[in-house]
Design an enzyme around this catalytic site. Sequence first.
Site, PDB file in Angstrom:
ATOM      1  N   HIS A  99       0.890  -1.384  -0.112  1.00  0.00           N
ATOM      2  CA  HIS A  99       0.028   0.189  -0.162  1.00  0.00           C
ATOM      3  C   HIS A  99       0.800   1.181  -0.134  1.00  0.00           C
ATOM      4  O   HIS A  99       2.058   1.218   0.611  1.00  0.00           O
ATOM      5  CB  HIS A  99      -1.064  -0.093   1.423  1.00  0.00           C
ATOM      6  CG  HIS A  99      -2.003   0.925   1.061  1.00  0.00           C
ATOM      7  ND1 HIS A  99      -1.845   2.247   1.484  1.00  0.00           N
ATOM      8  CD2 HIS A  99      -3.390   0.676   0.610  1.00  0.00           C
ATOM      9  CE1 HIS A  99      -3.084   2.805   1.048  1.00  0.00           C
ATOM     10  NE2 HIS A  99      -3.942   1.906   0.743  1.00  0.00           N
ATOM     11  N   ASP A 127      -7.743  -5.260   0.317  1.00  0.00           N
ATOM     12  CA  ASP A 127      -8.514  -6.254  -0.803  1.00  0.00           C
ATOM     13  C   ASP A 127      -7.955  -7.416  -0.767  1.00  0.00           C
ATOM     14  O   ASP A 127      -8.430  -8.536  -1.585  1.00  0.00           O
ATOM     15  CB  ASP A 127      -7.823  -5.661  -2.090  1.00  0.00           C
ATOM     16  CG  ASP A 127      -8.587  -4.463  -2.706  1.00  0.00           C
ATOM     17  OD1 ASP A 127      -9.904  -4.309  -2.155  1.00  0.00           O
ATOM     18  OD2 ASP A 127      -8.029  -3.484  -3.372  1.00  0.00           O
TER      19      ASP A 127
HETATM   20  N1  ACO Z   1       4.076  -7.586  -4.763  1.00  0.00           N
HETATM   21  C1  ACO Z   1       5.334  -7.777  -4.897  1.00  0.00           C
HETATM   22  N2  ACO Z   1       6.384  -6.543  -4.682  1.00  0.00           N
HETATM   23  C2  ACO Z   1       5.694  -5.563  -4.333  1.00  0.00           C
HETATM   24  C3  ACO Z   1       4.215  -5.291  -4.152  1.00  0.00           C
HETATM   25  C4  ACO Z   1       3.259  -6.397  -4.313  1.00  0.00           C
HETATM   26  N3  ACO Z   1       2.138  -6.293  -4.105  1.00  0.00           N
HETATM   27  N4  ACO Z   1       3.960  -4.065  -4.028  1.00  0.00           N
HETATM   28  C5  ACO Z   1       5.158  -3.359  -3.882  1.00  0.00           C
HETATM   29  N5  ACO Z   1       6.157  -4.234  -4.347  1.00  0.00           N
HETATM   30  C6  ACO Z   1       7.559  -3.778  -4.287  1.00  0.00           C
HETATM   31  C7  ACO Z   1       7.874  -3.012  -5.414  1.00  0.00           C
HETATM   32  O1  ACO Z   1       8.286  -3.936  -6.803  1.00  0.00           O
HETATM   33  C8  ACO Z   1       8.938  -2.189  -4.806  1.00  0.00           C
HETATM   34  O2  ACO Z   1      10.067  -3.059  -4.807  1.00  0.00           O
HETATM   35  P1  ACO Z   1      11.630  -2.413  -5.182  1.00  0.00           P
HETATM   36  O3  ACO Z   1      11.830  -1.428  -4.044  1.00  0.00           O
HETATM   37  O4  ACO Z   1      12.557  -3.273  -4.829  1.00  0.00           O
HETATM   38  O5  ACO Z   1      11.661  -1.972  -6.446  1.00  0.00           O
HETATM   39  C9  ACO Z   1       8.526  -1.826  -3.485  1.00  0.00           C
HETATM   40  O6  ACO Z   1       7.795  -3.044  -2.944  1.00  0.00           O
HETATM   41  C10 ACO Z   1       7.745  -0.686  -3.247  1.00  0.00           C
HETATM   42  O7  ACO Z   1       6.601  -0.498  -4.037  1.00  0.00           O
HETATM   43  P2  ACO Z   1       6.218   0.426  -4.839  1.00  0.00           P
HETATM   44  O8  ACO Z   1       5.571   0.261  -6.314  1.00  0.00           O
HETATM   45  O9  ACO Z   1       7.066   1.533  -4.989  1.00  0.00           O
HETATM   46  O10 ACO Z   1       4.761   0.861  -3.932  1.00  0.00           O
HETATM   47  P3  ACO Z   1       3.584   2.050  -4.675  1.00  0.00           P
HETATM   48  O11 ACO Z   1       3.644   2.724  -3.476  1.00  0.00           O
HETATM   49  O12 ACO Z   1       4.071   2.650  -5.477  1.00  0.00           O
HETATM   50  O13 ACO Z   1       2.559   1.062  -4.596  1.00  0.00           O
HETATM   51  C11 ACO Z   1       0.487  -0.466  -4.873  1.00  0.00           C
HETATM   52  C12 ACO Z   1       1.395   0.644  -3.997  1.00  0.00           C
HETATM   53  C13 ACO Z   1       0.336   0.000  -6.219  1.00  0.00           C
HETATM   54  C14 ACO Z   1      -0.664  -0.619  -3.935  1.00  0.00           C
HETATM   55  C15 ACO Z   1       1.477  -1.886  -4.725  1.00  0.00           C
HETATM   56  O14 ACO Z   1       1.786  -2.127  -3.585  1.00  0.00           O
HETATM   57  C16 ACO Z   1       0.634  -2.956  -5.643  1.00  0.00           C
HETATM   58  O15 ACO Z   1       0.760  -3.092  -6.845  1.00  0.00           O
HETATM   59  N6  ACO Z   1       0.096  -3.829  -4.876  1.00  0.00           N
HETATM   60  C17 ACO Z   1      -0.721  -5.146  -5.520  1.00  0.00           C
HETATM   61  C18 ACO Z   1      -2.338  -4.554  -6.004  1.00  0.00           C
HETATM   62  C19 ACO Z   1      -3.093  -3.990  -4.781  1.00  0.00           C
HETATM   63  O16 ACO Z   1      -3.205  -4.840  -3.944  1.00  0.00           O
HETATM   64  N7  ACO Z   1      -3.547  -2.983  -4.662  1.00  0.00           N
HETATM   65  C20 ACO Z   1      -4.585  -2.406  -4.013  1.00  0.00           C
HETATM   66  C21 ACO Z   1      -4.098  -1.479  -2.991  1.00  0.00           C
HETATM   67  S1  ACO Z   1      -5.355  -1.078  -1.944  1.00  0.00           S
HETATM   68  C22 ACO Z   1      -6.409   0.020  -2.604  1.00  0.00           C
HETATM   69  O17 ACO Z   1      -6.024   0.629  -3.479  1.00  0.00           O
HETATM   70  C23 ACO Z   1      -7.568  -0.185  -2.346  1.00  0.00           C
END
Ligand code: ACO
Length: 429
Positions: A309, A366
């Site tokens: 998140h 979620d």
């Molecule tokens: N699975 C694997 N790795 C992940 C995930 C994930 N779900 N989420 C983040 N990471 C990793 C990234 O690859 C990144 O790794 P790195 O630093 O080695 O490159 C690190 O964790 C930071 O992630 P970001 O993408 O910078 O986090 P951001 O805040 O931009 O994204 C998001 C947040 C979009 C929610 C992301 O965690 C994601 O895609 N999660 C899966 C989709 C999801 O569940 N979305 C619902 C969110 S809640 C809502 O909107 C209601």
Amino acid sequence: MSEDDKERTVELHYEGGVLKLPVFTGTEGERTIELKTLLGSTGMTTLDPGFGNTASCSSKITYIDGAAGILRYRGYPIEDLAVGATFLEVAYLVIYGELPESGQLKEFSDKLRENADIPADMGTLIDAMPRNGHPMSLLASAVNTLAAYYDDSVDPSDENQVELATIRLLAKLPTIAARIYRNSIGEKPIAPDDSLDYVENFIRMTFGDNAPTGNLGDLFNKAVGMLLVLHADHELNCSTATVRVVGSSQADIFASVASGVNALSGPSHGGANQAVLEMLEGIRDSGTSIEDFLERVKAREVRLMGFGHRVYKNFDPRSKEIKVLASQILDHDDNPDELFKLALKLEAAALADSYFTERKLYPNVDFYTGVIYRTMGFPNNMFTVLFALGRLPGWIAHYREQLHDPAFRIARPRQHYIGSAERRYPGQG
Ligand code: ACO
């Protein structure tokens, strides 16, 4: 801004000099640097992809402390509201700022009952939309057309019109959502029943005679109500920020909320509840082990949907409540739900793995919602529609708050241009 705030500043040292920037302190002590004078004084902008460090407005609606796992609507902890309040009480709280007194709640609820029907023409329009289309696409289109059916409530400068549109949106969205679902299964729509409460009516319009009754019916009503409460607002998330941006152009509330529905549909946002269930089904059907699946996640081939998140770097407090709800509904000793069991194992394995803990990736709202909705009989592609029904009060509250914000301006970010320098069209110089 208080007098105290005015005295707090930070200094920005740049080639041309030193710029003092005011620092505001929020209710919970969080601090924000105001950059209003930056461009004019220094000629420089800020670059903040994804707005991770940018507060685009001041707001009184929702407070989140992502590190501590705190979420409050209008000051009330989500844990209290999830177990103690109905969705309509929370919708009222989020939109109008205070919990309703019993007379106010009755009046609010009566208005929603009176406005739950949609015009016959609009029903025909929804029925003509592709039945296999994704319900979020159909929902966004239908919400957009509300402005055309109700052009007496589209003027953002008229408080009475905004109030009327608020009631219409809240009253009609469940009717529209249920009709979209029934079309998708080739069944006739069911008209709203004003003897039922908001959530019961939605379940009845969706499932008709197949809606569970008795204790199971009560449990499902309670569960859907609680899930809607848990989704009611989440400050400047992608869809709410979208509603504000669209509304900032003085677009009407229907157009703004339709834009919010579209933003919510993406799998990185509300669409994740559908994506989580598809991920769980994929693991089950392919026979992949949890360990192998997590290796693919770590190799960046796939994301662990329902994890991570932008704001919560600790447990999402909503996911804790939802996990409890899921175990009440799905964790029967004799016959536990297979996808719920799989989700529990996947969560435990991810939380024992340093890849996830080092990146502070925890289950979000979620992760468990899909398994609950599935067991109630909602198809996967309706999960995000349920999220939209829950998030509607938040979208409305933010749209309305923005209209009264003295600092309100059209949303118009800057860019950091890295394209070609000037060049001439052949033959022109
Ligand atoms: N699975 C694997 N790795 C992940 C995930 C994930 N779900 N989420 C983040 N990471 C990793 C990234 O690859 C990144 O790794 P790195 O630093 O080695 O490159 C690190 O964790 C930071 O992630 P970001 O993408 O910078 O986090 P951001 O805040 O931009 O994204 C998001 C947040 C979009 C929610 C992301 O965690 C994601 O895609 N999660 C899966 C989709 C999801 O569940 N979305 C619902 C969110 S809640 C809502 O909107 C209601």
